[in-house]
Scaffold this motif. Structure first.
Motif, PDB file in Angstrom:
ATOM      1  N   GLN A  47      -1.276 -12.595  -2.415  1.00 12.38           N
ATOM      2  CA  GLN A  47      -0.784 -11.204  -2.504  1.00 12.38           C
ATOM      3  C   GLN A  47      -0.565 -10.716  -1.034  1.00 12.38           C
ATOM      4  OE1 GLN A  47      -0.159  -9.522  -5.461  1.00 12.38           O
ATOM      5  NE2 GLN A  47       0.858  -8.199  -4.122  1.00 12.38           N
ATOM      6  N   ASP A  48      -1.399 -11.152  -0.122  1.00 13.87           N
ATOM      7  CA  ASP A  48      -1.157 -10.458   1.338  1.00 13.87           C
ATOM      8  C   ASP A  48       0.153 -11.203   1.947  1.00 13.87           C
ATOM      9  OD1 ASP A  48      -3.406  -9.255   1.109  1.00 13.87           O
ATOM     10  OD2 ASP A  48      -4.730 -10.672   2.181  1.00 13.87           O
ATOM     11  N   GLU A  49       0.440 -12.423   1.598  1.00 15.12           N
ATOM     12  CA  GLU A  49       1.720 -13.115   2.057  1.00 15.12           C
ATOM     13  C   GLU A  49       2.928 -12.315   1.498  1.00 15.12           C
ATOM     14  OE1 GLU A  49       0.139 -17.746   2.949  1.00 15.12           O
ATOM     15  OE2 GLU A  49       1.023 -17.062   0.871  1.00 15.12           O
ATOM     16  N   PHE A  50       2.835 -12.160   0.400  1.00 14.64           N
ATOM     17  CA  PHE A  50       4.035 -11.481  -0.438  1.00 14.64           C
ATOM     18  C   PHE A  50       4.278 -10.035   0.213  1.00 14.64           C
ATOM     19  CE2 PHE A  50       6.101  -9.297  -3.880  1.00 14.64           C
ATOM     20  CZ  PHE A  50       6.878 -10.024  -4.503  1.00 14.64           C
ATOM     21  N   ASN A  51       3.055  -9.372   0.334  1.00 12.60           N
ATOM     22  CA  ASN A  51       3.143  -8.010   0.932  1.00 12.60           C
ATOM     23  C   ASN A  51       3.672  -7.803   2.365  1.00 12.60           C
ATOM     24  OD1 ASN A  51       2.068  -7.009  -1.373  1.00 12.60           O
ATOM     25  ND2 ASN A  51       0.136  -6.851  -0.804  1.00 12.60           N
ATOM     26  N   ALA A  52       3.189  -8.987   3.020  1.00 16.36           N
ATOM     27  CA  ALA A  52       3.585  -9.338   4.668  1.00 16.36           C
ATOM     28  C   ALA A  52       5.146  -9.309   4.358  1.00 16.36           C
ATOM     29  CB  ALA A  52       2.877 -10.012   5.357  1.00 16.36           C
ATOM     30  N   LEU A  53       5.377 -10.121   3.805  1.00 16.67           N
ATOM     31  CA  LEU A  53       6.948 -10.550   3.520  1.00 16.67           C
ATOM     32  C   LEU A  53       7.896  -9.470   2.964  1.00 16.67           C
ATOM     33  CD1 LEU A  53       9.074 -13.046   3.646  1.00 16.67           C
ATOM     34  CD2 LEU A  53       8.640 -13.418   1.450  1.00 16.67           C
ATOM     35  N   ALA A  54       7.392  -8.689   2.115  1.00 15.28           N
ATOM     36  CA  ALA A  54       8.050  -7.461   1.896  1.00 15.28           C
ATOM     37  C   ALA A  54       8.232  -6.611   2.958  1.00 15.28           C
ATOM     38  CB  ALA A  54       7.579  -6.873   0.544  1.00 15.28           C
ATOM     39  N   ARG A  55       7.214  -6.175   3.735  1.00 16.00           N
ATOM     40  CA  ARG A  55       7.130  -5.410   4.936  1.00 16.00           C
ATOM     41  C   ARG A  55       8.121  -5.689   5.790  1.00 16.00           C
ATOM     42  NH1 ARG A  55       1.568  -5.477   3.731  1.00 16.00           N
ATOM     43  NH2 ARG A  55       1.462  -6.753   5.621  1.00 16.00           N
ATOM     44  N   ALA A  56       8.205  -7.147   6.083  1.00 11.33           N
ATOM     45  CA  ALA A  56       8.971  -7.701   7.258  1.00 11.33           C
ATOM     46  C   ALA A  56      10.541  -7.579   6.930  1.00 11.33           C
ATOM     47  CB  ALA A  56       8.666  -9.185   7.375  1.00 11.33           C
ATOM     48  N   LEU A  57      10.813  -7.518   5.479  1.00  5.05           N
ATOM     49  CA  LEU A  57      12.005  -7.385   5.042  1.00  5.05           C
ATOM     50  C   LEU A  57      12.298  -5.921   4.604  1.00  5.05           C
ATOM     51  CD1 LEU A  57      12.578 -10.827   3.574  1.00  5.05           C
ATOM     52  CD2 LEU A  57      13.361 -10.092   5.657  1.00  5.05           C
ATOM     53  N   ASP A  58      11.524  -5.038   4.930  1.00  3.42           N
ATOM     54  CA  ASP A  58      11.692  -3.496   4.267  1.00  3.42           C
ATOM     55  C   ASP A  58      11.861  -3.349   2.762  1.00  3.42           C
ATOM     56  OD1 ASP A  58      11.290  -2.555   6.694  1.00  3.42           O
ATOM     57  OD2 ASP A  58      13.476  -2.710   7.512  1.00  3.42           O
ATOM     58  N   ILE A  59      11.285  -4.351   1.949  1.00  2.00           N
ATOM     59  CA  ILE A  59      11.555  -4.103   0.554  1.00  2.00           C
ATOM     60  C   ILE A  59      10.388  -3.113   0.200  1.00  2.00           C
ATOM     61  CG2 ILE A  59      11.014  -5.451  -1.618  1.00  2.00           C
ATOM     62  CD1 ILE A  59      12.323  -8.116  -0.036  1.00  2.00           C
ATOM     63  N   THR A  60      11.039  -2.185  -0.494  1.00  2.00           N
ATOM     64  CA  THR A  60       9.809  -1.036  -1.011  1.00  2.00           C
ATOM     65  C   THR A  60       9.853  -1.076  -2.517  1.00  2.00           C
ATOM     66  OG1 THR A  60      11.727   0.474  -1.120  1.00  2.00           O
ATOM     67  CG2 THR A  60      10.706   0.210   0.816  1.00  2.00           C
ATOM     68  N   GLN A  61      10.867  -1.572  -3.241  1.00  2.00           N
ATOM     69  CA  GLN A  61      10.641  -1.704  -4.728  1.00  2.00           C
ATOM     70  C   GLN A  61       9.682  -2.721  -5.333  1.00  2.00           C
ATOM     71  OE1 GLN A  61      14.633  -2.422  -6.024  1.00  2.00           O
ATOM     72  NE2 GLN A  61      14.913  -0.188  -5.980  1.00  2.00           N
ATOM     73  N   SER A  62       8.925  -2.543  -6.256  1.00  2.00           N
ATOM     74  CA  SER A  62       8.091  -3.349  -6.978  1.00  2.00           C
ATOM     75  C   SER A  62       8.852  -4.673  -7.692  1.00  2.00           C
ATOM     76  CB  SER A  62       7.210  -2.802  -8.051  1.00  2.00           C
ATOM     77  OG  SER A  62       6.608  -1.839  -7.563  1.00  2.00           O
ATOM     78  N   PRO A  63       8.237  -5.662  -7.390  1.00  2.00           N
ATOM     79  CA  PRO A  63       9.039  -7.136  -7.893  1.00  2.00           C
ATOM     80  C   PRO A  63       8.836  -7.167  -9.336  1.00  2.00           C
ATOM     81  CG  PRO A  63       6.947  -7.765  -7.139  1.00  2.00           C
ATOM     82  CD  PRO A  63       7.189  -6.184  -6.641  1.00  2.00           C
TER      83      PRO A  63
END
Length: 72
Positions: A47-63
């Motif tokens: 979950q931490d890696e997923f969240n870090a990846l989303a932050r790095a790519l500015d993804i704000t919508q829930s998967p």
């Protein structure tokens, strides 16, 4: 040539940011190989890696809740 991400939203965000897998890896503190494996669905991120990846790519919508977006 690097493989495309399994997730269309991830692929679009990666293209929009113009980042390579190596640059994403540096941003989230992982190896490039690990980021490629996560993005292409070879391994499931924590979950931490997923969240870090989303932050790095500015993804704000829930998967979506499907097999391409599961975490450990």
């Amino acid at each position: 040539m690097a493989p495309n991400p399994q997730c269309a939203a991830l692929a679009a965000a990666k293209d929009k940011k113009g980042l390579s897998y190596a640059q994403i890896a540096e941003k989230i503190g992982q190896s490039e190989a690990h980021v490629v494996d996560v993005c292409t669905g070879k391994i499931q991120p924590t979950q931490d890696e997923f969240n870090a990846l989303a932050r790095a790519l500015d993804i704000t919508q829930s998967p979506p809740s499907d097999s391409a977006h599961k975490t450990k």
